[in-house]
Design an enzyme around this catalytic site. Structure first.
Site, short mmCIF file in Angstrom:
data_model
loop_
_atom_site.label_atom_id
_atom_site.label_comp_id
_atom_site.label_asym_id
_atom_site.label_seq_id
_atom_site.Cartn_x
_atom_site.Cartn_y
_atom_site.Cartn_z
N ARG A 120 0.85 -1.19 0.00
CA ARG A 120 0.00 0.00 0.00
C ARG A 120 0.88 1.24 0.00
O ARG A 120 1.08 1.91 1.03
CB ARG A 120 -0.93 -0.02 1.19
N GLN A 125 -0.91 2.54 -6.20
CA GLN A 125 -2.35 2.81 -6.11
C GLN A 125 -3.08 2.49 -7.40
O GLN A 125 -4.18 1.93 -7.39
CB GLN A 125 -2.59 4.27 -5.72
N ASP A 128 -3.86 -1.26 -7.68
CA ASP A 128 -4.47 -1.88 -6.51
C ASP A 128 -5.78 -2.58 -6.86
O ASP A 128 -6.86 -1.99 -6.84
CB ASP A 128 -4.70 -0.80 -5.44
N SER A 131 -8.56 -2.63 -4.04
CA SER A 131 -9.38 -1.42 -3.91
C SER A 131 -10.36 -1.28 -5.06
O SER A 131 -11.53 -0.94 -4.85
CB SER A 131 -8.47 -0.18 -3.84
N TYR A 228 -4.36 -2.22 7.97
CA TYR A 228 -5.34 -3.30 8.10
C TYR A 228 -5.79 -3.43 9.56
O TYR A 228 -5.10 -2.99 10.48
CB TYR A 228 -4.75 -4.64 7.64
#
Length: 375
Positions: A120, A125, A128, A131, A228
């Site tokens: 992360r 990003q 990902d 996500s 997390y």
């Protein structure tokens, strides 16, 4: 350099790992791109669109024999022997608890990359997959709930009287949970949410929902450095369960999204909690494929409890395959682009790159990822 996307063989999987958009982008990088005949049919991407984008339509065997194989799910036992030694195979590998499959990929001498293991960090990003898919899953969860709920979601004032707004409770405030909150609010529900991570309280309230949690000292330390949720103590779980049990009995719709990497989904809703809900209320369990957050949920099914509560256990992202495939394909393109030398238009994997090291499961006949190498 041949990059190919085979059709997914899991009967419930409707997504595809390449879109016509990403086919064009791969071709622009100098790759020869192939897509298995019919691979995108369930996602709304016909063969003609792939052909127009510059892809060759090929058989499953030819797609699996490519230099770079893009998949949604891990290669099956039937597919692994058909992969070319030395090939890069990129997918959501679901490696936890599937040691035999990882070893089979190592034995086939492929370089297997698990996209869900991406770190992360800002650079990752755009790649990902967790996500991008969770965002859609959270949206679809509320749409499914609204479809199963036998009443209107928003408050309505009519000449015949007032229809009260539905009460929606979201359990787990990651990407999926936040989208579920936002979607529920857009549909007019009164939304509450909870999570064990203290940082999520502000996020929940920023979306116009109310945060529900036991906010003690353990709660304040309940998040890992990677963002997390931590496994909570039995004492905290008991206190949280008591609070949730009281709250859930008043709800019309509950969406559960709680997952812990590498572990079974935490049990958030017991059979007794389901019994406390009124007939016609709905639970959507997004963690059903990991064992479920609800004791009564069943993968791929709509279950109905003895007291008339509907428990939805569908795989949400496969129910909106066009959007899910488009985003997933972009994630894969962004990752594969880092493995290609644009000057020579050939594969040039930098094995010491942090993204490669974080995602590479097998290479040169061995399991190389430190989390799985000595399992």
């Amino acid at each position: 350099m041949l990059i190919a996307a085979p059709a997914e063989t899991d009967h419930g999987e409707t997504r595809v790992a390449a879109s016509p958009e990403t086919v064009k982008k791969f071709a622009a990088l100098g790759a020869d791109v192939a897509v298995q005949d019919g691979a995108g049919d369930k996602a709304g991407f016909p063969d003609a669109d792939y052909r127009s984008a510059g892809a060759r339509l090929v058989s499953a065997d030819e797609a699996l024999a490519a230099d770079v194989v893009l998949k949604v799910r891990r290669p099956t036992a039937q597919e692994i022997p058909r992969l070319k030694p030395g090939a890069l195979v990129i997918a959501t590998m679901d490696p936890y608890g599937h040691r035999d499959a990882i070893e089979a990929m190592a034995k086939a001498r492929i370089a297997a990359f698990a996209m869900e293991l991406l770190p992360r960090i800002t650079r990752a990003q755009v790649m990902d997959v967790l996500s991008s898919q969770a965002n859609l899953a959270g949206y679809r969860a509320v749409i499914d709930a609204a479809a199963e709920f036998g009443r209107a979601m928003p408050m309505m004032m009519t000449p015949a009287g007032t229809v009260t707004a539905a009460r929606l409770f979201v359990m787990g405030v990651g990407v999926a949970g936040l989208q579920a909150i936002a979607t529920g609010r857009r549909l007019g529900a009164v939304v509450t949410a909870n999570d064990v991570r203290p940082a999520t309280k502000e996020q929940v309230e920023s979306l116009g929902a109310k945060f529900v949690a036991v906010e003690d000292e353990e709660f304040k330390q309940a998040e890992t450095a990677g963002g997390y949720a931590k496994e909570m103590s039995d004492g905290y779980k008991a206190k949280q369960a008591a609070l949730v049990a009281t709250h859930i009995a008043k709800q019309d719709i509950v969406v559960t999204t709680a997952l812990i990497p590498g572990r079974p989904a935490p049990r958030l809703i017991t059979a007794d909690m389901v019994k406390s809900m009124h007939a016609g209320s709905v639970i959507v369990d997004l963690a059903v494929e990991r064992g479920g957050n609800c004791e009564l949920s069943r993968p791929g099914e709509l279950a109905i409890s003895d007291n008339g509560v509907k428990i939805v256990g569908y795989s949400n992202v496969t129910r909106i395959p066009a959007s899910a495939s488009a985003l997933y394909a972009r994630n894969l393109y962004a990752f594969v682009e880092t493995l290609i030398d644009k000057a020579t238009k050939s594969l040039a994997v930098h094995w010491d790159d942090e993204l490669v090291k974080a995602t590479c499961l097998t290479r040169d006949g061995a399991v190389v990822h430190p989390a799985f190498a000595t399992e």
